[in-house]
Design a protein around this motif. Structure first.
Motif, PDB file in Angstrom:
ATOM      1  N   VAL A  73      38.976 -22.354  40.103  1.00  0.00           N
ATOM      2  CA  VAL A  73      38.790 -21.293  39.110  1.00  0.00           C
ATOM      3  C   VAL A  73      39.699 -20.111  39.449  1.00  0.00           C
ATOM      4  CG1 VAL A  73      37.151 -19.690  38.064  1.00  0.00           C
ATOM      5  CG2 VAL A  73      36.421 -22.007  38.666  1.00  0.00           C
ATOM      6  N   GLY A  74      39.692 -19.701  40.729  1.00  0.00           N
ATOM      7  CA  GLY A  74      40.572 -18.626  41.151  1.00  0.00           C
ATOM      8  C   GLY A  74      42.035 -18.987  40.983  1.00  0.00           C
ATOM      9  N   SER A  75      42.379 -20.246  41.256  1.00  0.00           N
ATOM     10  CA  SER A  75      43.770 -20.687  41.105  1.00  0.00           C
ATOM     11  C   SER A  75      44.198 -20.681  39.643  1.00  0.00           C
ATOM     12  CB  SER A  75      43.930 -22.094  41.690  1.00  0.00           C
ATOM     13  OG  SER A  75      43.627 -22.104  43.064  1.00  0.00           O
ATOM     14  N   ILE A  87      41.943 -11.166  42.424  1.00  0.00           N
ATOM     15  CA  ILE A  87      41.503 -10.726  43.751  1.00  0.00           C
ATOM     16  C   ILE A  87      40.656  -9.462  43.655  1.00  0.00           C
ATOM     17  CG2 ILE A  87      42.311  -9.897  45.994  1.00  0.00           C
ATOM     18  CD1 ILE A  87      44.738 -11.727  45.663  1.00  0.00           C
ATOM     19  N   LEU A  88      41.007  -8.565  42.745  1.00  0.00           N
ATOM     20  CA  LEU A  88      40.201  -7.358  42.551  1.00  0.00           C
ATOM     21  C   LEU A  88      38.775  -7.717  42.155  1.00  0.00           C
ATOM     22  CD1 LEU A  88      42.758  -5.059  40.656  1.00  0.00           C
ATOM     23  CD2 LEU A  88      41.846  -4.695  42.945  1.00  0.00           C
ATOM     24  N   ALA A  89      38.629  -8.658  41.227  1.00  0.00           N
ATOM     25  CA  ALA A  89      37.293  -9.096  40.810  1.00  0.00           C
ATOM     26  C   ALA A  89      36.567  -9.779  41.959  1.00  0.00           C
ATOM     27  CB  ALA A  89      37.404 -10.038  39.613  1.00  0.00           C
ATOM     28  N   GLY A  90      37.276 -10.600  42.732  1.00  0.00           N
ATOM     29  CA  GLY A  90      36.654 -11.289  43.860  1.00  0.00           C
ATOM     30  C   GLY A  90      36.140 -10.329  44.912  1.00  0.00           C
ATOM     31  N   GLY A  91      36.888  -9.261  45.189  1.00  0.00           N
ATOM     32  CA  GLY A  91      36.429  -8.270  46.155  1.00  0.00           C
ATOM     33  C   GLY A  91      35.154  -7.589  45.714  1.00  0.00           C
ATOM     34  N   PHE A  92      35.034  -7.330  44.411  1.00  0.00           N
ATOM     35  CA  PHE A  92      33.815  -6.701  43.890  1.00  0.00           C
ATOM     36  C   PHE A  92      32.611  -7.626  44.048  1.00  0.00           C
ATOM     37  CE2 PHE A  92      30.878  -6.109  40.309  1.00  0.00           C
ATOM     38  CZ  PHE A  92      30.470  -4.802  40.553  1.00  0.00           C
ATOM     39  N   PHE A  93      32.762  -8.895  43.674  1.00  0.00           N
ATOM     40  CA  PHE A  93      31.645  -9.842  43.785  1.00  0.00           C
ATOM     41  C   PHE A  93      31.230 -10.044  45.245  1.00  0.00           C
ATOM     42  CE2 PHE A  93      33.280 -11.716  39.624  1.00  0.00           C
ATOM     43  CZ  PHE A  93      32.291 -11.085  38.876  1.00  0.00           C
ATOM     44  N   SER A  94      32.209 -10.089  46.139  1.00  0.00           N
ATOM     45  CA  SER A  94      31.908 -10.293  47.556  1.00  0.00           C
ATOM     46  C   SER A  94      31.045  -9.156  48.102  1.00  0.00           C
ATOM     47  CB  SER A  94      33.210 -10.402  48.347  1.00  0.00           C
ATOM     48  OG  SER A  94      32.956 -10.505  49.727  1.00  0.00           O
ATOM     49  N   GLY A  95      31.458  -7.912  47.865  1.00  0.00           N
ATOM     50  CA  GLY A  95      30.681  -6.784  48.350  1.00  0.00           C
ATOM     51  C   GLY A  95      29.316  -6.698  47.701  1.00  0.00           C
ATOM     52  N   GLY A 119      30.087 -15.970  47.903  1.00  0.00           N
ATOM     53  CA  GLY A 119      30.924 -17.161  47.992  1.00  0.00           C
ATOM     54  C   GLY A 119      31.900 -17.262  46.834  1.00  0.00           C
ATOM     55  N   PHE A 120      31.437 -16.934  45.620  1.00  0.00           N
ATOM     56  CA  PHE A 120      32.325 -16.959  44.460  1.00  0.00           C
ATOM     57  C   PHE A 120      33.399 -15.880  44.590  1.00  0.00           C
ATOM     58  CE2 PHE A 120      33.330 -15.704  40.028  1.00  0.00           C
ATOM     59  CZ  PHE A 120      33.907 -16.905  39.619  1.00  0.00           C
ATOM     60  N   GLY A 121      33.011 -14.717  45.105  1.00  0.00           N
ATOM     61  CA  GLY A 121      33.999 -13.670  45.341  1.00  0.00           C
ATOM     62  C   GLY A 121      35.066 -14.101  46.326  1.00  0.00           C
ATOM     63  N   TRP A 122      34.648 -14.772  47.396  1.00  0.00           N
ATOM     64  CA  TRP A 122      35.618 -15.281  48.374  1.00  0.00           C
ATOM     65  C   TRP A 122      36.594 -16.262  47.724  1.00  0.00           C
ATOM     66  CZ3 TRP A 122      31.086 -16.561  52.174  1.00  0.00           C
ATOM     67  CH2 TRP A 122      30.622 -15.364  52.747  1.00  0.00           C
ATOM     68  N   ALA A 123      36.091 -17.086  46.776  1.00  0.00           N
ATOM     69  CA  ALA A 123      36.958 -18.056  46.095  1.00  0.00           C
ATOM     70  C   ALA A 123      38.041 -17.355  45.290  1.00  0.00           C
ATOM     71  CB  ALA A 123      36.115 -18.953  45.187  1.00  0.00           C
ATOM     72  N   GLY A 359      43.863 -24.835  45.186  1.00  0.00           N
ATOM     73  CA  GLY A 359      42.533 -24.792  44.594  1.00  0.00           C
ATOM     74  C   GLY A 359      41.822 -26.126  44.689  1.00  0.00           C
ATOM     75  N   LEU A 360      42.537 -27.213  44.388  1.00  0.00           N
ATOM     76  CA  LEU A 360      41.936 -28.546  44.473  1.00  0.00           C
ATOM     77  C   LEU A 360      41.577 -28.894  45.910  1.00  0.00           C
ATOM     78  CD1 LEU A 360      44.101 -30.618  41.964  1.00  0.00           C
ATOM     79  CD2 LEU A 360      41.691 -29.972  41.716  1.00  0.00           C
ATOM     80  N   LEU A 361      42.462 -28.559  46.842  1.00  0.00           N
ATOM     81  CA  LEU A 361      42.173 -28.827  48.249  1.00  0.00           C
ATOM     82  C   LEU A 361      40.898 -28.118  48.677  1.00  0.00           C
ATOM     83  CD1 LEU A 361      42.861 -29.825  51.128  1.00  0.00           C
ATOM     84  CD2 LEU A 361      44.262 -27.770  51.386  1.00  0.00           C
ATOM     85  N   GLN A 362      40.801 -26.826  48.344  1.00  0.00           N
ATOM     86  CA  GLN A 362      39.622 -26.064  48.717  1.00  0.00           C
ATOM     87  C   GLN A 362      38.362 -26.619  48.051  1.00  0.00           C
ATOM     88  OE1 GLN A 362      39.594 -22.356  50.413  1.00  0.00           O
ATOM     89  NE2 GLN A 362      40.782 -23.870  51.513  1.00  0.00           N
ATOM     90  N   MET A 363      38.480 -27.047  46.796  1.00  0.00           N
ATOM     91  CA  MET A 363      37.308 -27.560  46.088  1.00  0.00           C
ATOM     92  C   MET A 363      36.797 -28.859  46.709  1.00  0.00           C
ATOM     93  SD  MET A 363      36.891 -28.823  42.127  1.00  0.00           S
ATOM     94  CE  MET A 363      37.787 -30.347  42.459  1.00  0.00           C
TER      95      MET A 363
END
Length: 463
Positions: A73-75, A87-95, A119-123, A359-363
């Motif tokens: 999804v991030g990819s 990445i900006l959105a991911g940082g918000f979800f992580s915190g 976890g979704f933020g980290w992705a 992305g596929l590798l990580q998934m």
């Protein structure tokens, strides 16, 4: 990537790329540095909630699995809109996930807040930032990747005793609030990411043909055509097995030390020592890969094998000095393998597929991250100690090392030139091999261009 600025014929190998490395360095520190140091909270959660180790292990296991499983999804979003807003959105979800976790009253709340939301933020943070480093570098890619990932080692060294201090001072709820504030700084790192357009991007635009069905355009965006690239899929399977045992010491080594009678600061110090060795291993591996004296796949198999052996030795470390020595060995070898894992990918699939392939590798490797920690906790609950847990984890890593032997042309740097591309195409379902009577010219391949993987475009794979 959006077409902003000039088009580069190839990665610039420097310039603003070093700022991308700095951003990725901080992001890796605030993602995997936190994950690796979370064993301090593991002990607190076991005591506070009165649950079995296997159930507590699901917190970090879900977080790691979601980070990896949601990476496509991030990819895809990064390919469509650029890495910076993602990445900006991911940082918000992580915190936000850690902030909500500080108010948890049961394990389910921690599963949802840290496991799913953070976890979704980290992705949305890790894969786009690391792929951005690969896009900015070619000749120095392994070195740049290792420098970006040294943030994990430095933060693990600092975070383990820091988290223990925060827990002792503010209890685990206050400590999680402070971790949330640290995680929000991922948004600052995301602002440093600058879009880069390469010539290869223009030959295969990500928007796809508007006349194609929607599902085909989505397949292009998510890189699903790589699922038929058999060398890549064998590589992914090997990394999945390695990932199953990779994180076990970072989750259960502190608990193992406490089980042997060492106090909490001695146990946390083991993780700090592993983090220092991890940092040294990443830098050394980056330097070694940059020298091009050995093929990257051979370097990777060496590091993974030694990592597996070090895990097998942990149950025999019953004195503190032996545990420190094993922790140093594990930290060095496990740190050394990480930058090589990601540096090999562009050589297999090409830089144009870097976002989707990572992305596929990580998934897919999230399967290992999801099962590894709970399996380790289950074995501990059944047997009464962590001996079986570490033995099984080491076995998974060694098995993954054996699978890496199946990567095409693993055993030689001297290959028939005419056979290289037809064989690779045939493995991906394309092309026909040479006729039995055709002559096969053979050329020596120097260490500098010794990588024999087939980098295939989407059109090649799906034709």
């Amino acid at each position: 990537m959006p077409l902003q600025g000039g088009v580069h014929a190839e990665p610039p190998d420097g310039g603003w790329g070093w700022m991308i490395v700095l951003a990725a360095f901080l992001q890796s520190a605030l993602v995997f540095g936190v994950i690796r140091s979370f064993g301090v909270f593991f002990v607190e959660f076991v005591t506070y909630f009165g649950e079995l180790s296997g159930r507590i292990s699901w917190i970090t296991s879900i977080g790691i699995a979601v980070q990896q499983f949601a990476s496509p999804v991030g990819s895809a979003l990064s390919s469509r809109y650029g890495a910076r807003p993602v990445i900006l959105a991911g940082g918000f979800f992580s915190g936000l996930g850690f902030l909500l976790a500080s108010f948890a009253t049961c394990l389910a709340h921690l599963y949802l807040s840290i496991g799913l939301l953070s976890g979704f933020g980290w992705a949305l943070v890790f894969t786009p930032s690391l792929a951005s480093v690969s896009r900015y570098f070619k000749k120095r890619r392994t070195l740049a990747t290792s420098m970006a990932l040294t943030g994990v080692g430095l933060s693990s060294f600092a975070f383990s005793p820091l988290f223990q201090l925060l827990v002792d001072t503010y209890a685990w709820r206050g400590a999680l609030m402070i971790v949330a504030g640290m995680s929000f700084n991922l948004m600052v790192c995301g602002a440093l990411i600058r879009p880069l357009t390469l010539k290869e991007d223009l030959s295969c635009p990500l928007s796809g043909d508007p006349d194609k069905p929607c599902w085909q355009r989505l397949s292009t965006l998510f890189g699903l055509h790589l699922l038929s690239h058999w060398p890549f899929m064998r590589y992914v399977f090997a990394i999945t097995l390695i990932n199953t045992g990779y994180f076990i010491p970072y989750i259960h080594l502190v608990a193992r030390a406490r089980e042997l009678g060492f106090d909490e600061y001695q146990a946390a110090f083991l993780m700090s020592m592993a983090a220092v060795a991890d940092l040294c291993g990443r830098l050394f591996s980056g330097w070694l890969g940059n020298c091009r004296a050995f093929r990257l796949i051979h370097i990777l198999v060496t590091w993974t094998s030694l990592t597996g052996v070090s895990l097998l030795l942990i149950p025999w470390g019953r004195t503190y000095h032996i545990l420190v020595a094993i922790s140093l060995a594990y930290g060095f070898f496990s740190g050394a393998l990480t930058p090589v894992v990601f540096s090999i990918i562009p050589e297999i699939v090409g830089i144009g597929n870097i976002f989707s392939s990572m992305g596929l590798l990580q998934m897919i490797e999230s399967i290992g991250g999801l099962l590894g920690s709970p399996l380790s906790g289950f074995l501990r609950d059944v047997t009464g100690d962590y001996t079986a847990s570490f033995l099984v984890a080491g076995s998974f890593i060694l098995t993954g090392s054996l699978v890496l032997f199946s990567v095409p042309n693993f055993f030689t740097c001297l290959a028939p030139l005419a056979l290289q591309e037809p064989v690779a195409k045939a493995e991906a379902g394309e092309g026909t091999p040479l006729a039995p009577g055709d002559p096969v010219p053979t050329v020596p391949i120097s260490p500098e261009n010794c990588h024999l993987y087939k980098a295939m475009s989407e059109k090649e794979v799906v034709s």
